[in-house]
Design an enzyme around this catalytic site. Structure first.
Site, PDB file in Angstrom:
ATOM      1  CB  SER A 108       0.850   7.573   0.968  1.00 59.94           C
ATOM      2  OG  SER A 108       0.503   7.323  -0.378  1.00 59.94           O
ATOM      3  CG  ASP A 332       6.072   3.064  -4.281  1.00 54.69           C
ATOM      4  OD1 ASP A 332       5.504   3.762  -5.154  1.00 54.69           O
ATOM      5  OD2 ASP A 332       6.077   3.361  -3.068  1.00 54.69           O
ATOM      6  CG  HIS A 335       4.615   6.313  -2.184  1.00 51.41           C
ATOM      7  ND1 HIS A 335       4.097   5.052  -2.309  1.00 51.41           N
ATOM      8  CD2 HIS A 335       3.649   7.078  -1.631  1.00 51.41           C
ATOM      9  CE1 HIS A 335       2.856   5.039  -1.843  1.00 51.41           C
ATOM     10  NE2 HIS A 335       2.549   6.265  -1.439  1.00 51.41           N
TER      11      HIS A 335
END
Ligand SMILES: *[C@@H]1O[C@H](CO)[C@@H](O)[C@H](O)[C@H]1NC(C)=O
Ligand SMILES: *[C@@H]1O[C@H](CO)[C@@H](O)[C@H](O)[C@H]1NC(C)=O
Ligand SMILES: *[C@@H]1O[C@H](CO)[C@@H](O)[C@H](O)[C@H]1NC(C)=O
Ligand SMILES: *[C@@H]1O[C@H](CO)[C@@H](O)[C@H](O)[C@H]1NC(C)=O
Ligand SMILES: *[C@@H]1O[C@H](CO)[C@@H](O)[C@H](O)[C@H]1NC(C)=O
Length: 355
Positions: A108, A332, A335
């Site tokens: 990702s 998160d 990311h």
């Protein structure tokens, strides 16, 4: 001796000499400049695009849309120590890559960089026809007016996970996924974040090396074996005259404030500024050492997009609670928000490609 003639002769000698010197200095400068060493400086012209102008950012990266209130994190430009980066020019990119294909291969973090590049190009070239489609694991974004394809192959380990009667086998020696990586003009590989997954997040039951199968093994050793398999694939399959190969460095996470001398910080939540200066207190992640060791064994040219150092400083750049966490209460710190840090990765990629 005629005075004018003597001066003319001197000039004839000197001018080419000076030109040569200027040229030499210029080349020395380009050669000695390390794009990846530098610091983040405030720049009011940033970010490179407005999130409202790029409809392709998915929810987990769309921090402003998810309600992130602070915006200073958008206003930093990466400044290399010894040189200036060219500003991103989508039209120049399109001209250079007319009819060509660029593919990101990885987890990702590759998705993060792929969406960033699409946004940078889309907002830079103005209204343009595009086609977004998916074939198996490969997402293809085509800028139809230029015939430029920006692709993403989601493949978290690069090597294969195969189904067998006994379960899912992570096979460190096989790399059938490489069938999808033929005929491209630029490939940017990445793998790392999934190597430490355990429990439910781990998508395999056994690891295989040669003819031996293990329940588990040292993950850093497994990572290096897989990278070696990938390195052999590059040496066996890449034609450097056709394809430029990059490896996206190790993208760092920020879950422990001790790493940046702020022990009270339990994560990246409420981090609003980068680490000041060029040095990250915790130093570089060991995975980068492994990666560099493997890259040194490849015979074909592979460029390291060495984004680790500069991204380590950006504890403020993650979605934190303004990613998918906005809905679930999770956070998160792996990311990156878009617009944000991956735009700089692509700016560096752009500078390396147009040199
Ligand atoms: C990280 O960057 C800083 C300055 O930009 C530099 O001093 C340091 O050596 C870099 N570390 C590595 C391993 O490149
Ligand atoms: C982004 O665009 C919106 C309109 O779509 C505008 O209100 C906003 O000010 C813009 N933000 C920046 C930072 O330019
Ligand atoms: C987009 O590409 C796909 C696959 O090539 C094709 O089937 C589809 O018709 C295209 N869509 C448009 C709007 O051109
Ligand atoms: C496993 O591989 C090794 C080395 O390649 C070989 O010597 C050995 O015979 C193999 N064992 C089996 C059971 O195939
Ligand atoms: C954060 O890192 C420090 C130093 O490596 C370590 O002592 C501490 O246990 C870590 N904290 C957490 C919550 O993992």
């Amino acid at each position: 001796m005629n005075f004018v003639w003597a001066h003319g002769k001197l000039a004839m000698l000197l001018i080419p000499l000076l030109l040569l010197l200027v040229l030499e200095l210029h080349q020395a400068n380009a050669g000695s400049c390390n794009f990846f060493q530098g610091s983040w400086v405030p720049d009011s012209s940033y970010p490179l695009y407005n999130y409202t102008a790029c409809p392709f950012i998915q929810k987990e990266f769309n921090c402003l849309k998810n309600g992130r209130p602070d915006q200073m994190y958008l206003k930093y430009r990466w400044q290399p120590l010894d040189c200036q980066l060219a500003r991103f020019d989508g039209r120049e990119f399109m001209q250079k890559f007319k009819g060509k294909s660029v593919m990101f291969v990885g987890d990702s973090l590759s998705l993060n960089q792929w969406q960033s590049l699409i946004c940078m190009l889309y907002t830079s070239v103005g209204r343009t026809k595009y086609n977004e489609t998916r074939v198996g694991d490969v997402s293809i974004f085509t800028f139809m007016d230029f015939g430029v394809k920006i692709m993403l192959d989601r493949n978290v380990y690069l090597v294969d996970v195969v189904m067998e009667k006994t379960g899912r086998i992570l096979n460190l020696d096989s790399i059938e996924g490489g069938k999808l990586w033929k005929g491209l003009d630029v490939i940017i590989f990445n793998t790392w974040h999934w190597w430490n997954r355990r429990g439910e997040g781990q998508p395999w039951d056994y690891i295989r090396v040669g003819n031996q199968t293990f329940k588990d093994m040292d993950r850093m050793v497994a990572f290096e074996m897989a990278l070696n398999t990938w390195a052999k694939w590059v040496d066996d399959n890449i034609d450097p005259a056709k394809t430029t190969v990059f490896f996206q460095g190790i993208s760092p996470s920020h879950y422990n404030g001790t790493d940046w001398n702020e022990p009270t910080a339990k994560s990246c939540v409420r981090q609003k500024e980068p680490v000041v200066g060029s040095r990250y207190p915790a130093g570089l992640p060991p995975a980068l050492t492994v990666l560099k060791r493997v890259l040194n064994t490849i015979k074909k040219p592979v460029k390291l997009l060495d984004i680790t150092n500069l991204s380590l400083l950006r504890k403020d750049g993650h979605p934190s609670i303004y990613g998918l966490g906005a809905a679930t209460g999770g956070m998160d710190c792996s990311h990156w928000c878009l617009p944000g840090v991956p735009d700089t990765w692509n700016l560096l990629l752009y500078n390396l490609l147009i040199l």
